[in-house]
Scaffold this motif. Sequence first.
Motif, PDB file in Angstrom:
ATOM      1  N   LEU A  27      10.908 -13.694 -16.860  1.00  0.00           N
ATOM      2  CA  LEU A  27      10.771 -12.548 -17.757  1.00  0.00           C
ATOM      3  C   LEU A  27       9.307 -12.146 -17.868  1.00  0.00           C
ATOM      4  O   LEU A  27       8.969 -10.956 -17.761  1.00  0.00           O
ATOM      5  N   GLY A  30       8.278 -10.682 -14.612  1.00  0.00           N
ATOM      6  CA  GLY A  30       8.924  -9.374 -14.493  1.00  0.00           C
ATOM      7  C   GLY A  30       8.181  -8.311 -15.275  1.00  0.00           C
ATOM      8  O   GLY A  30       8.006  -7.178 -14.812  1.00  0.00           O
ATOM      9  N   TYR A  31       7.724  -8.667 -16.478  1.00  0.00           N
ATOM     10  CA  TYR A  31       6.927  -7.738 -17.280  1.00  0.00           C
ATOM     11  C   TYR A  31       5.636  -7.378 -16.550  1.00  0.00           C
ATOM     12  O   TYR A  31       5.240  -6.207 -16.496  1.00  0.00           O
ATOM     13  N   HIS A  34       6.419  -5.060 -13.655  1.00  0.00           N
ATOM     14  CA  HIS A  34       6.707  -3.712 -14.158  1.00  0.00           C
ATOM     15  C   HIS A  34       5.408  -3.014 -14.561  1.00  0.00           C
ATOM     16  O   HIS A  34       5.199  -1.839 -14.226  1.00  0.00           O
ATOM     17  N   TRP A  80      15.214 -10.752 -12.878  1.00  0.00           N
ATOM     18  CA  TRP A  80      14.605  -9.477 -12.470  1.00  0.00           C
ATOM     19  C   TRP A  80      15.672  -8.411 -12.259  1.00  0.00           C
ATOM     20  O   TRP A  80      15.454  -7.248 -12.579  1.00  0.00           O
ATOM     21  N   LEU A  83      16.608  -7.041 -15.568  1.00  0.00           N
ATOM     22  CA  LEU A  83      15.570  -6.163 -16.125  1.00  0.00           C
ATOM     23  C   LEU A  83      15.507  -4.787 -15.458  1.00  0.00           C
ATOM     24  O   LEU A  83      14.838  -3.892 -15.979  1.00  0.00           O
ATOM     25  N   SER A  87      13.453  -1.390 -16.714  1.00  0.00           N
ATOM     26  CA  SER A  87      12.312  -0.964 -15.910  1.00  0.00           C
ATOM     27  C   SER A  87      12.543   0.416 -15.300  1.00  0.00           C
ATOM     28  O   SER A  87      11.669   1.284 -15.352  1.00  0.00           O
ATOM     29  N   PHE A 100       7.367  -2.072 -22.697  1.00  0.00           N
ATOM     30  CA  PHE A 100       8.539  -2.877 -22.357  1.00  0.00           C
ATOM     31  C   PHE A 100       9.238  -3.202 -23.662  1.00  0.00           C
ATOM     32  O   PHE A 100       9.092  -4.289 -24.215  1.00  0.00           O
ATOM     33  N   TRP A 105      14.372  -6.059 -23.133  1.00  0.00           N
ATOM     34  CA  TRP A 105      14.118  -7.347 -22.486  1.00  0.00           C
ATOM     35  C   TRP A 105      14.826  -8.501 -23.192  1.00  0.00           C
ATOM     36  O   TRP A 105      15.259  -9.448 -22.544  1.00  0.00           O
ATOM     37  N   ALA A 108      18.400  -8.209 -21.964  1.00  0.00           N
ATOM     38  CA  ALA A 108      18.498  -8.653 -20.570  1.00  0.00           C
ATOM     39  C   ALA A 108      18.450 -10.178 -20.493  1.00  0.00           C
ATOM     40  O   ALA A 108      19.256 -10.796 -19.788  1.00  0.00           O
TER      41      ALA A 108
END
Length: 163
Positions: A27, A30-31, A34, A80, A83, A87, A100, A105, A108
């Motif tokens: 996570l 992933g942030y 993004h 991912w 997300l 995103s 975000f 999130w 997710a």
Amino acid sequence: MTRFIASFAYSGLISPANGTWGSAAALLVGYLLHGLGGFPLLLIAAIVLFPIGLWAARAETRVGDHDPSWIVVDEAVGMWIALLPLSGGLWFAGADPWLFPWPGWVGAFAMFRLFDIWKPWLVGRADRMGTPEGLMLDDVAAGVMAAIVVALAAAISHGVLMS
């Protein structure tokens, strides 16, 4: 190198709840993905990590133990995927790349972990394969299911779907 990849930068070695720790690390990454490149970078990263993760999982699994708890690269790919609706929605809306919002999130993460632990339908079928391919595919399926829930929740929340 395979242990580093399979454990998603060693996050899978944190216990208890290795999969939850791996998902939390995914996570965060992933942030960052993004923020740095938006939806396209997150999508490409998920696509690229799948075969790399499969290679590492094949190298690190042993006969009789097809899904060691410390292998969490599969959680990263699934997280991912979960997300992607958040995103993508932000990317296509032209929002600040570092935005975000927490409902997306958190939803997710929660839905991905729920489907990964519960293993409904295709998630369970993939898990029962008992192979490195199944190890990776069960989290892909959980990620897709979580992404569908996130997309539906966003559609309802933003008034796209009305009762």
